[in-house]
Enzyme design. Structure first.
Site, short mmCIF file in Angstrom:
data_model
loop_
_atom_site.label_atom_id
_atom_site.label_comp_id
_atom_site.label_asym_id
_atom_site.label_seq_id
_atom_site.Cartn_x
_atom_site.Cartn_y
_atom_site.Cartn_z
N SER A 1 -10.08 -1.05 6.47
CA SER A 1 -9.40 -0.85 5.19
C SER A 1 -8.72 -2.07 4.60
CB SER A 1 -8.39 0.28 5.32
OG SER A 1 -9.03 1.51 5.54
N SER B 1 -9.47 1.55 2.64
CA SER B 1 -8.61 2.39 1.82
C SER B 1 -7.55 1.60 1.05
CB SER B 1 -7.91 3.43 2.70
OG SER B 1 -7.11 2.81 3.70
N LYS C 1 0.85 -1.18 0.00
CA LYS C 1 0.00 0.00 0.00
C LYS C 1 0.89 1.24 0.00
CE LYS C 1 -4.01 1.78 2.63
NZ LYS C 1 -4.87 1.48 3.79
#
Length: 451
Positions: free
Chosen positions: A179, A155, A76
């Protein structure tokens, strides 16, 4: 490129049937040739090739570092990678100073022999459960019906899509309100949210330190367990106890988590419960007033995540950089300005009381079983066009999972079917902080049962 698990690739690599350099080249070519170029924000091809070459030498020389040696991994876009700026899904950090070293967990997986192929997209500053990003584009959920662009969830949007699309077998993300588990459910993969503090947060761009946790998105629970071990600096061996479904005890909450759930969600969940019952698992249903109390507390004092995000980004969202940020992120973060110090302190104190009250209601070996989300992945464009709909859907999407963050749970989201349009559905196994091996082992047993 076929979607393969860590375990499948590891067998090929360790046996010599697959060369790490060939796998790295195949992975890089798959990323470059994929129709959706919004998944990766940075591809670290030079690093990947060097690490794959080192893995080749180790494996050919009989010096394997273990199960993960030569396996590609993506990160990420908020984990530090040496030599690169950490942009956290935001355009305002593009020109920030490069990281001087890898994040601690990046170092740990590199030390286990994994091959770092790049960083993947995310909601800006990790502050949305939908995965929409106006700066780098929004990855298309691979399960989207033809001609549609369904959201990936956030996310950790790029992480979920990269695994679901078969570009990498694992991507490491973060989870502050759901997330990891949200994109896992929307994209039909496994998402493991570890207990907060289980891994070092050094070199990870934060959102709310009282809630932030880490974990992998991958194809199987066994893969998640191997990554968990390696991120803690342990050998990625067969670390999970083997649970028979008859050994398991679950409690199904009757509070909040089914409110407004789509029919397909309920149907798939109840079908899974029936499988467990037939296999001998013990199931009970119970109300948990602590769940409602969390939302009452947020309504009265504001959300912890909003308070902490506001402190982190105050200068940014009240200065000229705000004009270059996602206005929805700015608007949501600015709500933290209204949260007073007494609100924040009272919320932290109430949190500890609610954690204790919840854990007192749970049996010593019980796990919580619930739908990960109350709905399948919605279409992107209406959420982009309508800000009110965006915030309404964001709240609904985060609702079930944020309970676990507030109560400091660990949890695993597993695929448990699809709706009539082929959109994935997820089931969530959770338990109190520190019981990570329990939640992984139970999820592995459930995964076997569902397969």
């Amino acid at each position: 490129m076929p979607a393969r698990s860590i375990a499948q690739l590891s067998v090929l690599l360790q046996s010599g049937s697959l060369d790490p350099v060939d796998l790295a080249e195949e992975t890089l070519a798959g990323i470059a040739g994929h129709a959706d170029q919004t998944i990766f924000t940075t591809v670290t091809a030079v690093r990947a090739r060097a690490e794959a070459e080192a893995a080749r030498k180790r494996l050919r020389g009989g010096r394997s570092r273990g199960t993960l040696d030569g396996i590609p991994v993506a990160w990420k876009d908020l984990f530090d990678l040496e030599g690169l700026p950490t942009t956290a899904g935001s355009s305002v950090l593009r020109d920030s100073a490069p990281a001087t070293k890898d994040a601690a967990v990046v170092h740990a997986l590199t030390d286990a022999g994994m091959v770092n192929v790049g960083r993947v997209n995310m909601s800006e500053f990790a502050f949305s459960g939908l995965g929409i990003n106006p700066h780098y584009g929004t990855p298309r959920n691979p399960a989207s019906p033809a001609g549609e662009h369904r959201i990936p969830g956030g996310s950790s949007s790029g992480s979920g899509v990269a695994v679901a699309a078969g570009l990498v077998p694992v991507s490491i993300g973060t989870d502050t309100g759901g997330s990891l588990r949200i994109p896992a459910a929307f994209n039909g993969v496994v998402g493991y949210k570890a207990t907060r503090g289980r891994y070092s947060m050094e070199g990870v761009f934060p959102l709310a330190k009282s809630l932030d946790s880490l974990g992998p998105l991958c194809r199987t629970v066994q893969d998640a367990a191997w990554i968990d071990a390696a991120m803690r600096g342990l050998p990625a061996a067969d670390v999970l106890p083997r649970f028979d479904p008859a050994d398991l005890s679950f409690v199904i909450p009757e509070t909040i988590v089914f409110d407004g759930a789509e029919a397909a969600v309920i149907s798939a969940f109840e079908a899974t419960v029936e499988h467990l019952v037939r296999a001998g698992a013990r199931i009970r249903r119970a109300a948990f007033p602590e769940f409602s109390a969390i939302f009452d507390l947020m309504a009265k004092h504001g959300a912890l995540v909003t308070a902490e995000a506001y402190v982190l980004h105050r200068a940014r969202i009240t200065g000229p950089e705000a004009a270059d940020m996602d206005p929805r992120v700015v608007k949501r973060t600015l709500l933290g300005e209204k949260i007073t110090l007494s609100d924040y302190v009272e919320t932290l104190a109430a949190r500890e009381r609610l954690i204790a009250a919840f854990e007192a209601r749970l049996g010593a070996t019980e796990l919580v079983l619930s739908p990960t989300l109350p709905h399948v992945a919605p279409a992107l464009q209406p959420l982009v066009d309508d800000e009110d709909l965006f915030f309404q859907m964001n709240g609904k999407t985060l609702r079930n999972t944020l309970i676990g963050n507030f109560l400091d749970w660990c949890g695993v989201s597993l695929p448990c079917g699809t709706d009539t349009n082929g959109l994935p559905l997820g089931i969530l196994v959770s338990c109190p902080r520190g019981r990570d091996i329990d939640v992984l082992a139970a999820s592995g047993a459930l995964e076997t049962l569902l397969s």
